[in-house]
Design a protein around this motif. Structure first.
Motif, short mmCIF file in Angstrom:
data_model
loop_
_atom_site.label_atom_id
_atom_site.label_comp_id
_atom_site.label_asym_id
_atom_site.label_seq_id
_atom_site.Cartn_x
_atom_site.Cartn_y
_atom_site.Cartn_z
N ASP A 195 -61.89 76.83 16.16
CA ASP A 195 -62.32 76.53 17.52
C ASP A 195 -61.24 76.80 18.57
O ASP A 195 -61.54 76.81 19.76
CB ASP A 195 -62.79 75.08 17.61
CG ASP A 195 -64.05 74.85 16.79
OD1 ASP A 195 -64.98 75.68 16.89
OD2 ASP A 195 -64.10 73.86 16.04
N LEU A 246 -61.82 79.30 21.35
CA LEU A 246 -62.48 78.96 22.60
C LEU A 246 -61.49 78.86 23.76
O LEU A 246 -61.86 79.07 24.92
CB LEU A 246 -63.26 77.64 22.45
CG LEU A 246 -64.41 77.69 21.46
CD1 LEU A 246 -64.92 76.29 21.17
CD2 LEU A 246 -65.52 78.59 21.96
N THR A 266 -63.22 80.09 27.27
CA THR A 266 -64.34 79.16 27.33
C THR A 266 -63.88 77.76 27.72
O THR A 266 -64.56 77.06 28.46
CB THR A 266 -65.07 79.11 25.97
OG1 THR A 266 -65.54 80.43 25.66
CG2 THR A 266 -66.24 78.14 25.98
#
Length: 75
Positions: free
Chosen positions: A17, A20, A25
């Protein structure tokens, strides 16, 4: 600033993750329970694990158990 916790039960936020943040993001990623079980989590992430699993049955029990009794990173 956006702090994102992409983990949803039964999956936890993971090292994957972090992409991201790299792709814009999110500005930061929250690891929640994984940080409780791995107090030296930044170093574990750098090494790619292995990670201790948090024992949520001990959360909010009023004592230290489940918060301070996880193994540290070996030296």
């Amino acid at each position: 600033m956006l702090i994102l916790n992409p983990g949803t039960a039964p999956n936890r936020t993971s090292i994957a993750d972090l992409s991201l943040v790299e792709d814009g993001t999110a500005d930061m990623i929250s690891f929640g329970g994984l940080f409780v079980a791995n107090p030296d989590l930044p170093r574990w992430l750098e090494l790619g694990g292995p990670f201790a699993e948090p024992d949520s049955s001990k959360f909010y029990g009023g004592g230290d158990s489940g918060y301070v009794d996880y193994p540290p990173l070996p030296t």
